[in-house]
Design an enzyme around this catalytic site. Structure first.
Site, PDB file in Angstrom:
ATOM      1  N   TYR A 183      -9.771 -21.094  40.557  1.00 11.98           N
ATOM      2  CA  TYR A 183     -11.115 -21.687  40.492  1.00 11.98           C
ATOM      3  C   TYR A 183     -11.709 -21.344  39.128  1.00 11.98           C
ATOM      4  O   TYR A 183     -11.611 -20.207  38.672  1.00 11.98           O
ATOM      5  CB  TYR A 183     -11.997 -21.114  41.596  1.00 11.98           C
ATOM      6  CG  TYR A 183     -13.412 -21.654  41.577  1.00 11.98           C
ATOM      7  CD1 TYR A 183     -13.758 -22.784  42.306  1.00 11.98           C
ATOM      8  CD2 TYR A 183     -14.398 -21.040  40.801  1.00 11.98           C
ATOM      9  CE1 TYR A 183     -15.049 -23.280  42.277  1.00 11.98           C
ATOM     10  CE2 TYR A 183     -15.689 -21.538  40.765  1.00 11.98           C
ATOM     11  CZ  TYR A 183     -16.012 -22.661  41.493  1.00 11.98           C
ATOM     12  OH  TYR A 183     -17.290 -23.157  41.459  1.00 11.98           O
ATOM     13  N   GLU A 242     -17.031 -27.759  36.987  1.00  6.54           N
ATOM     14  CA  GLU A 242     -16.138 -26.996  37.867  1.00  6.54           C
ATOM     15  C   GLU A 242     -14.756 -27.619  37.930  1.00  6.54           C
ATOM     16  O   GLU A 242     -14.634 -28.832  38.094  1.00  6.54           O
ATOM     17  CB  GLU A 242     -16.753 -26.964  39.273  1.00  6.54           C
ATOM     18  CG  GLU A 242     -15.887 -26.283  40.311  1.00  6.54           C
ATOM     19  CD  GLU A 242     -16.430 -26.500  41.730  1.00  6.54           C
ATOM     20  OE1 GLU A 242     -17.310 -25.720  42.131  1.00  6.54           O
ATOM     21  OE2 GLU A 242     -15.992 -27.441  42.414  1.00  6.54           O
TER      22      GLU A 242
END
Ligand code: GDP
Ligand code: MN
Length: 423
Positions: free
Chosen positions: A127, A215
């Site tokens: 992530y 993201e």
């Protein structure tokens, strides 16, 4: 404002971040052709079919599917275009899927369990995000070795598995920081410069495009090959939010806005320059000024009520904007009472009063009758307040459900009582 994944991938690619190629489709016919184009030249063809909706959790909902044949691709596309996607991030009734991304799929390297963290073996999914941390008043790089579909669970159960690296307001993300994070994430060998490169480019993109969130989840490592002995670091999903206040200078982003992202009420609010955010309560709020709107919501909650929305008509709203604001608030079926809280500074109380009167005289209920049916509590203070109150008093016959409040606490008490909240 948000964009879809296929647009997000293009944006990443335009900053030089490695992303597998893909194509967008909106009907099942033709999927087989796209599958063949995308997987042309691959020894074991593999593609991924992905619903393009403004919500995450697609993988777990069955709206991201790996496919190995054109038939499988068509089957997956047929399923996604004819079923609503329901995930923890969608409304309960789900979202209609109108577009799909068919992208070249990558193999993801297996991850050996390390003695250090004792984690179960899995895939090399990370992530990586940049966002604004309001507490420390900095942009921050957020990263985790445990990316992929369970990141929310990881953040909840193992907050220590989430790395946060604050960014200097002037210098931004510096290479030494990116290297430190890459090592902490467990990248090794030739993976390190690739991961660092992705982080630095994402940080540059974040600033250049006025993002509030950039993201990548997951960022993956592909299995080793003779050309890339440590594998390749590739982004296979991305999500962006942009600061709406920056859109005037981000024309090409603004052009990507998908009206489907917004409800009818939000679009109407935008048209009349009203800041409107729907919430889940039953007390509609019409307020001028963001700070006053926040205070109004707080005091409603203090008195046991739940605000149905945040609505700031701004410092210089016209009568027409006030009328429109009522229309927007009352179009929410959950609204059982409305609190109008106006402090007249630049905005004059008599203008607001006239707006309320016009709205009451013209508001058409779904059954065709005219006028407000829900209780309305009005608190006016400031410039021309006497004139405003007089106007309302004179029009009382047209606004039978209206009560005047002497101050904010009185207003909150009255509107909560009107929607039957126990004191
Ligand atoms: P999300 O669930 O909406 O975040 O959708 P993602 O695009 O992140 O996909 C969910 C999961 O599907 C990923 O975490 C991967 O495990 C898997 N996945 C997606 N694309 C690929 C791919 O190209 N190859 C492989 N092997 N897995 C993929
Ligand atoms: Mn994802």
């Amino acid at each position: 404002m948000k964009i879809h994944e296929y647009q997000a991938r293009d944006l990443l690619a335009s900053f030089g971040i490695p992303v597998p190629p893909g194509q967008v489709i909106d009907t099942v016919p033709g999927v087989d052709e796209v599958f063949r184009q995308i997987t042309a030249g691959q020894s074991s063809p593999m593609a991924v079919v992905k619903a393009q909706v403004h919500a995450g959790g697609r993988g777990k909902a069955g709206f991201v599917r790996l496919v190995r044949t054109a038939d499988e691709a068509a089957e997956a596309a047929g399923f996604m275009l004819s079923n609503r996607m329901i995930s923890p991030q969608t409304p309960p009734e789900g979202l209609e899927v109108q577009r799909l991304l068919v992208a070249s799929a990558v193999e993801i390297a297996d991850r050996a369990p390390t003695a250090k963290d004792g984690s179960a073996p899995g895939k090399e999914e990370f992530y990586l995000a940049i966002t604004v941390d309001r507490r420390i008043r900095r942009n921050v790089l957020i990263a985790s070795r445990y990316g992929g579909v369970d990141i929310e669970q990881v953040a909840h159960d193992h907050p220590d598995a989430i790395i946060k690296e604050p960014l200097d307001p002037v210098l931004g993300l510096q290479p030494f920081q990116a290297r430190k994070v890459a090592f902490e994430l467990g990248f090794r060998g030739r993976q390190v410069p690739q991961a660092v490169d992705v982080m630095l480019k994402l940080a540059r993109l974040f600033i250049a495009k006025d993002c509030s969130l950039a993201e990548i989840n997951p960022l993956v490592i592909t299995p080793p090959t003779p050309e890339a002995t440590d594998g390749r670091v590739v982004a296979i999903d991305a999500k962006f939010s942009f600061d709406d206040n920056g859109l005037f200078r981000q024309r090409e982003l603004a052009a990507m806005a998908d009206p489907e992202e917004f409800t009818h009420a939000e679009r109407r609010a935008h048209e009349f320059n009203l800041s409107y955010i729907p919430l889940s309560g039953n007390i509609g709020c019409l307020v001028n000024g963001a700070g006053l709107a926040m205070a109004t919501m707080d005091i409603i909650k203090l008195h046991g009520g739940e605000p149905a929305n945040f609505l700031d008509v701004g410092g210089s709203a016209s009568e027409q904007a006030v009328t429109e604001a009522f229309g927007i608030i009352l179009s929410d079926e959950a609204v059982q009472g409305v609190l109008v809280n106006i402090f007249g500074g630049i905005m004059r109380c008599d203008v607001i009063a006239q707006g309320i009167i016009n709205a009451a005289r013209n508001y058409r209920n779904p059954d065709g009758t005219v006028g407000f049916r829900v209780p309305l509590v009005v608190r006016l203070e400031g410039t021309n307040v006497e004139r405003g109150r007089r106007l309302l008093e004179e029009a009382r016959r047209d606004i039978p459900t209206m009560q005047a409040a002497t101050d904010l606490a009185d207003a909150a008490r009255k509107v909560c009582a009107a929607v039957c909240v126990e004191p």
